[in-house]
Design a protein around this motif. Structure first.
Motif, short mmCIF file in Angstrom:
data_model
loop_
_atom_site.label_atom_id
_atom_site.label_comp_id
_atom_site.label_asym_id
_atom_site.label_seq_id
_atom_site.Cartn_x
_atom_site.Cartn_y
_atom_site.Cartn_z
N UNK A 116 0.86 -1.18 0.00
CA UNK A 116 0.00 0.00 0.00
C UNK A 116 0.89 1.23 0.00
N UNK A 117 0.28 2.36 -0.31
CA UNK A 117 1.00 3.63 -0.22
C UNK A 117 0.21 4.54 0.69
N UNK A 118 0.94 5.31 1.51
CA UNK A 118 0.27 6.15 2.49
C UNK A 118 0.98 7.50 2.55
N UNK A 153 5.79 3.60 1.03
CA UNK A 153 5.33 2.31 0.55
C UNK A 153 5.51 1.31 1.69
N UNK A 154 4.44 0.57 1.98
CA UNK A 154 4.51 -0.43 3.04
C UNK A 154 4.11 -1.78 2.47
N UNK A 155 4.77 -2.83 2.93
CA UNK A 155 4.51 -4.14 2.35
C UNK A 155 4.18 -5.18 3.41
N UNK A 156 3.31 -6.07 3.00
CA UNK A 156 2.98 -7.25 3.80
C UNK A 156 3.40 -8.43 2.94
N UNK A 157 4.33 -9.19 3.45
CA UNK A 157 4.87 -10.28 2.64
C UNK A 157 4.87 -11.54 3.49
#
Ligand SMILES: CC(C)(COP(=O)(O)OP(=O)(O)OC[C@H]1O[C@@H](n2cnc3c(N)ncnc32)[C@H](O)[C@@H]1OP(=O)(O)O)[C@@H](O)C(=O)NCCC(=O)NCCS
Length: 159
Positions: A116-118, A153-157
């Motif tokens: 996502x971007x925040x 940018x944040x990631x869930x992996x």
């Protein structure tokens, strides 16, 4: 944590989107584009949402509280966006619950890479994303976009 459910967007939800897309407080926290959108633009964007996969209405305490999406991007990644559009429903745990529900659904469908971007100043959203398992991955710059020149940018992996 409150219970939420995610359901498909239906034609009768247009009124919510029309309200949320014209709400200056919400716009300031998201796109930053405050110019009032025309009815024809609401029609166009809403019909795209209706046709697309991966858009859900967030229902909390039997009421519509917001919208969350999960859209396919490149290389096996999916992008999520969320808005608890009903402002009286913010801060009650629905956002966190909706993201967790979406991630659970995604994992069940074999999707493990979500980003996502925040807006960098949106501390509440960043907190909620971290709580839900997202990690900061970097800064994205959009020098041409005066309303949102950079995002985190944040990631869930889930490996
Ligand atoms: C951001 C958003 C999705 C969060 O959903 P929500 O239902 O309001 O949030 P929740 O109630 O689940 O959780 C809020 C958390 O943020 C914390 N919080 C509130 N204000 C905060 C702030 N200024 N800084 C840091 N944390 C904050 C709360 O304490 C709570 O955390 P806790 O449960 O650990 O105590 C929702 O508020 C929203 O849609 N806002 C407007 C649009 C937006 O910003 N969308 C995201 C764009 S990227």
């Amino acid at each position: 944590m409150p219970q939420v459910s995610l359901r498909k967007v239906t034609q009768t939800d247009k009124k919510y989107f029309a309200k949320w897309w014209r709400d200056k407080d919400l716009l300031k926290q998201t796109s930053g584009q405050l110019k009032k959108i025309l009815d024809s633009e609401v029609e166009k964007y809403f019909s795209q949402i209706l046709k697309a996969d991966g858009h859900y209405i967030i229902v909390g305490n039997k009421k519509v509280v917001g919208h969350i999406s999960l859209e396919k991007r490149r290389s096996g990644w999916y992008e999520t966006q969320i808005v608890i559009g009903q402002k009286n429903a913010q801060g009650k745990g629905y956002g966190t619950a909706a993201i967790k529900t979406l991630l659970h659904k995604a994992i069940g469908a074999g999707i493990s890479k979500v980003y996502l971007e925040v807006r960098p100043v949106n501390a509440r959203a960043i907190h909620v994303y971290e709580k839900s398992g997202f990690k900061l991955a970097g800064v994205k710059k959009y020098p041409q976009n005066k309303s949102l020149p950079q995002t985190l940018k944040m990631v869930f992996d889930k490996k």
